[in-house]
Scaffold this motif. Structure first.
Motif, mmCIF file in Angstrom:
data_model
loop_
_atom_site.group_PDB
_atom_site.id
_atom_site.type_symbol
_atom_site.label_atom_id
_atom_site.label_comp_id
_atom_site.label_asym_id
_atom_site.label_seq_id
_atom_site.Cartn_x
_atom_site.Cartn_y
_atom_site.Cartn_z
ATOM 1 N N GLY A 172 0.791 -1.223 0.000
ATOM 2 C CA GLY A 172 0.000 0.000 0.000
ATOM 3 C C GLY A 172 0.815 1.262 0.000
ATOM 4 N N SER A 173 2.140 1.171 0.171
ATOM 5 C CA SER A 173 3.004 2.350 0.165
ATOM 6 C C SER A 173 3.449 2.672 -1.262
ATOM 7 C CB SER A 173 4.238 2.119 1.029
ATOM 8 O OG SER A 173 5.163 1.266 0.366
ATOM 9 N N ASP A 174 4.138 3.801 -1.419
ATOM 10 C CA ASP A 174 4.639 4.155 -2.750
ATOM 11 C C ASP A 174 5.820 3.279 -3.170
ATOM 12 O OD1 ASP A 174 6.656 5.156 -1.123
ATOM 13 O OD2 ASP A 174 6.612 7.179 -1.955
ATOM 14 N N HIS A 175 6.342 2.462 -2.263
ATOM 15 C CA HIS A 175 7.440 1.537 -2.589
ATOM 16 C C HIS A 175 6.921 0.189 -3.091
ATOM 17 C CE1 HIS A 175 10.058 4.423 -0.824
ATOM 18 N NE2 HIS A 175 11.025 3.610 -0.466
ATOM 19 N N TRP A 176 5.620 -0.022 -3.022
ATOM 20 C CA TRP A 176 5.055 -1.337 -3.301
ATOM 21 C C TRP A 176 4.771 -1.518 -4.787
ATOM 22 C CZ3 TRP A 176 4.898 -5.625 -0.599
ATOM 23 C CH2 TRP A 176 4.001 -6.645 -0.933
ATOM 24 N N GLY A 177 4.949 -2.714 -5.271
ATOM 25 C CA GLY A 177 4.640 -3.077 -6.649
ATOM 26 C C GLY A 177 4.885 -4.564 -6.810
ATOM 27 N N GLU A 178 4.564 -5.082 -7.964
ATOM 28 C CA GLU A 178 4.674 -6.522 -8.176
ATOM 29 C C GLU A 178 6.105 -7.019 -7.991
ATOM 30 O OE1 GLU A 178 3.758 -9.865 -11.682
ATOM 31 O OE2 GLU A 178 3.024 -7.801 -11.900
ATOM 32 N N HIS A 179 7.058 -6.316 -8.593
ATOM 33 C CA HIS A 179 8.451 -6.742 -8.465
ATOM 34 C C HIS A 179 8.952 -6.546 -7.042
ATOM 35 C CE1 HIS A 179 12.501 -7.735 -9.833
ATOM 36 N NE2 HIS A 179 12.938 -6.704 -9.126
ATOM 37 N N ALA A 180 8.603 -5.413 -6.430
ATOM 38 C CA ALA A 180 9.031 -5.155 -5.056
ATOM 39 C C ALA A 180 8.508 -6.228 -4.110
ATOM 40 C CB ALA A 180 8.553 -3.774 -4.621
ATOM 41 N N ALA A 181 7.269 -6.627 -4.296
ATOM 42 C CA ALA A 181 6.693 -7.672 -3.452
ATOM 43 C C ALA A 181 7.473 -8.977 -3.593
ATOM 44 C CB ALA A 181 5.230 -7.876 -3.812
ATOM 45 N N LYS A 182 7.753 -9.359 -4.847
ATOM 46 C CA LYS A 182 8.473 -10.607 -5.097
ATOM 47 C C LYS A 182 9.853 -10.594 -4.440
ATOM 48 C CE LYS A 182 10.531 -13.162 -9.012
ATOM 49 N NZ LYS A 182 11.935 -12.827 -8.695
ATOM 50 N N VAL A 183 10.606 -9.520 -4.652
ATOM 51 C CA VAL A 183 11.974 -9.456 -4.133
ATOM 52 C C VAL A 183 11.982 -9.394 -2.610
ATOM 53 C CG1 VAL A 183 14.086 -8.079 -4.085
ATOM 54 C CG2 VAL A 183 12.887 -8.454 -6.246
ATOM 55 N N SER A 184 11.070 -8.620 -2.026
ATOM 56 C CA SER A 184 11.056 -8.522 -0.564
ATOM 57 C C SER A 184 10.737 -9.867 0.072
ATOM 58 C CB SER A 184 10.052 -7.463 -0.099
ATOM 59 O OG SER A 184 8.729 -7.813 -0.415
ATOM 60 N N HIS A 185 9.813 -10.618 -0.527
ATOM 61 C CA HIS A 185 9.500 -11.949 -0.003
ATOM 62 C C HIS A 185 10.712 -12.871 -0.099
ATOM 63 C CE1 HIS A 185 4.959 -11.235 -0.965
ATOM 64 N NE2 HIS A 185 5.320 -10.696 0.185
ATOM 65 N N GLU A 186 11.429 -12.818 -1.216
ATOM 66 C CA GLU A 186 12.605 -13.679 -1.397
ATOM 67 C C GLU A 186 13.719 -13.312 -0.423
ATOM 68 O OE1 GLU A 186 11.958 -14.470 -6.215
ATOM 69 O OE2 GLU A 186 13.446 -13.012 -5.514
ATOM 70 N N VAL A 187 13.948 -12.022 -0.241
ATOM 71 C CA VAL A 187 14.998 -11.590 0.696
ATOM 72 C C VAL A 187 14.630 -11.991 2.117
ATOM 73 C CG1 VAL A 187 16.099 -9.559 1.719
ATOM 74 C CG2 VAL A 187 15.852 -9.720 -0.757
ATOM 75 N N ASN A 188 13.381 -11.779 2.505
ATOM 76 C CA ASN A 188 12.974 -12.144 3.859
ATOM 77 C C ASN A 188 13.090 -13.643 4.115
ATOM 78 O OD1 ASN A 188 12.526 -9.564 4.717
ATOM 79 N ND2 ASN A 188 10.296 -9.647 4.563
ATOM 80 N N GLU A 189 12.767 -14.456 3.120
ATOM 81 C CA GLU A 189 12.907 -15.899 3.305
ATOM 82 C C GLU A 189 14.372 -16.285 3.472
ATOM 83 O OE1 GLU A 189 10.725 -18.362 3.973
ATOM 84 O OE2 GLU A 189 9.502 -16.564 4.258
ATOM 85 N N TRP A 190 15.267 -15.619 2.737
ATOM 86 C CA TRP A 190 16.705 -15.899 2.906
ATOM 87 C C TRP A 190 17.163 -15.483 4.299
ATOM 88 C CZ3 TRP A 190 20.650 -12.383 3.894
ATOM 89 C CH2 TRP A 190 21.933 -12.944 3.940
ATOM 90 N N ILE A 191 16.729 -14.305 4.764
ATOM 91 C CA ILE A 191 17.128 -13.852 6.100
ATOM 92 C C ILE A 191 16.677 -14.860 7.154
ATOM 93 C CG2 ILE A 191 16.719 -12.064 7.850
ATOM 94 C CD1 ILE A 191 16.575 -10.034 5.497
ATOM 95 N N ARG A 192 15.444 -15.342 7.021
ATOM 96 C CA ARG A 192 14.910 -16.289 8.004
ATOM 97 C C ARG A 192 15.625 -17.643 7.975
ATOM 98 N NH1 ARG A 192 9.665 -14.435 5.661
ATOM 99 N NH2 ARG A 192 8.737 -12.955 7.145
ATOM 100 N N ALA A 193 15.909 -18.158 6.790
ATOM 101 C CA ALA A 193 16.268 -19.571 6.646
ATOM 102 C C ALA A 193 17.724 -19.845 6.313
ATOM 103 C CB ALA A 193 15.385 -20.210 5.568
ATOM 104 N N SER A 194 18.513 -18.815 5.986
ATOM 105 C CA SER A 194 19.859 -19.073 5.466
ATOM 106 C C SER A 194 20.825 -19.601 6.515
ATOM 107 C CB SER A 194 20.439 -17.794 4.860
ATOM 108 O OG SER A 194 20.704 -16.828 5.884
ATOM 109 N N GLY A 195 20.616 -19.232 7.774
ATOM 110 C CA GLY A 195 21.560 -19.616 8.807
ATOM 111 C C GLY A 195 22.849 -18.823 8.790
ATOM 112 N N GLU A 196 22.903 -17.758 7.999
ATOM 113 C CA GLU A 196 24.142 -16.988 7.870
ATOM 114 C C GLU A 196 24.277 -15.892 8.928
ATOM 115 O OE1 GLU A 196 25.459 -16.006 3.923
ATOM 116 O OE2 GLU A 196 24.095 -17.488 3.032
#
Length: 376
Positions: A304-328
């Motif tokens: 809902g913000s001015d930063h939101w869009g289809e590509h932004a949604a996809k990338v943010s979800h992918e980055v968040n999943e890496w942060i959660r699961a990478s173990g790094e």
């Protein structure tokens, strides 16, 4: 042992999104700035930055004092700063200086004023754009002005001031590294309700705020500072007493490519998740090489913000999943979940939304601090 008790990340002079005097600089004026220290002590040191100056910054004199209302200071608390035994100092171009220790007892959470007399033309001023607290200026030498009556003008940026250290003897400071969310956008100005303030109150530990509004992880910006991968050493690693780094950065890298009318950052490259992951890995390597524990934070919901869009949604979800699961990371705080609207996890909870669907309000920042405090 000195411990960093307050910081503001230096920025290139720019109009930015807050009215300021960074481009004009100062001449024959005094500048009084108030900061809230997160570690007490009986002595303190002040770091002055000329990181973006093209010539030496000449400080005719400087004082510190306990803050009172407005530009006033507590009577009897004014102390003159010295630099290698001298009252005046020339801060080298592209450099900084640290004052000699000054005797002034402060408690954690207390507010300190730093007053600079700038008698020579400064040129464009290294500054921090968004202070969310008032800085005052007035003509002439006002170093010993207790009432604050001589300070006729004000704005909400910090100039030349980048750190305060106290002799707290602490080695457990936490550095929060990020963009406008870490900087405190959306918190109540003058009330010290950033999540760094809340975290210091919750834990009793010194907390450094190394946020810059608009900052990016991967790319430098004229308005929003050097990229996170470039500025970490200056804005966190050089400060004494830090043992933990919390990283919340990358949302602007994703979102600026969606804000088509954004005038302040062009070109705005379309980034992919693997690029941001590489950037986070660079931060982890730098911090670990300096012996820090590194906590990764998921990016906040921004639907809902001015930063939101289809590509932004996809990338943010992918980055968040890496942060959660990478173990790094040494630990992970899932702020995306903590601040999400249960009815739509891609959006901030209405109770925590400042109103732009991008930044938290005071209540949201308190929730963020509580989530991180559990890991410390």
């Amino acid at each position: 042992m000195f411990t960093t008790a307050w910081t503001a990340a230096p920025q290139l002079p720019a109009e930015g999104f807050t009215p300021n005097r960074s481009r004009e600089g100062f001449w024959r004026q005094s500048l009084r700035q108030t900061v809230r220290v997160s570690a007490g002590g009986d002595r303190l040191r002040v770091r002055l930055s000329n990181d973006y100056g093209f010539s030496p910054l000449r400080i005719a004199g400087a004082t510190v004092a306990r803050a009172a209302a407005g530009a006033a200071v507590e009577p009897g608390s004014v102390r003159r700063l010295e630099f290698e035994g001298a009252y005046a100092v020339a801060v080298p171009a592209r450099g900084s200086v640290l004052s000699d220790p000054a005797g002034l007892t402060l408690a954690a959470g207390e507010s300190l004023t730093v007053t600079l007399h700038l008698n020579a033309v400064t040129g464009p001023a290294t500054f921090h754009a968004q202070a969310f607290t008032t800085a005052y200026r007035g003509p002439g030498d006002l170093l010993d002005d207790v009432t604050g009556d001589g300070f006729e003008e004000s704005d909400e940026s910090w100039y030349f001031l980048s750190a305060v250290e106290t002799d707290a003897g602490r080695g457990d400071a936490v550095a929060l590294f990020g963009d406008s969310v870490t900087d405190g956008f959306g918190s109540t100005p003058g009330a010290d309700r950033r999540w760094s303030d809340a975290l210091a109150e919750l834990t009793g530990r010194p907390v450094l705020n190394a946020g810059i509004g608009g900052n990016l992880l991967l790319n430098d910006s004229a308005w929003y500072g050097e990229s996170g991968v470039h500025r970490l050493a200056r804005d966190v690693l050089r400060h004494p007493g830090v043992d933990t780094l919390v990283v919340l950065l990358g949302l602007n890298d994703i979102g600026f490519s969606e804000t088509r009318e954004q005038p302040t950052y062009h070109p705005a490259p379309v980034v992919e998740a693997d690029e941001l992951i590489d950037g986070h890995r660079a931060l982890i390597r730098q911090a670990r090489a300096d012996g820090l524990r590194v906590i990764g934070s998921t990016l906040l919901p921004f639907g809902g913000s001015d930063h939101w869009g289809e590509h932004a949604a996809k990338v943010s979800h992918e980055v968040n999943e890496w942060i959660r699961a990478s173990g790094e990371w040494d630990a992970v705080v899932d702020l995306a979940v903590a601040l999400a609207d249960p009815a739509d996890p891609d959006r901030l909870h209405p109770a925590y939304d400042f109103g732009d669907h991008l930044h938290p309000n005071d209540a949201g920042y308190a929730v963020m601090a509580e989530a991180v405090a559990e890991l410390l």
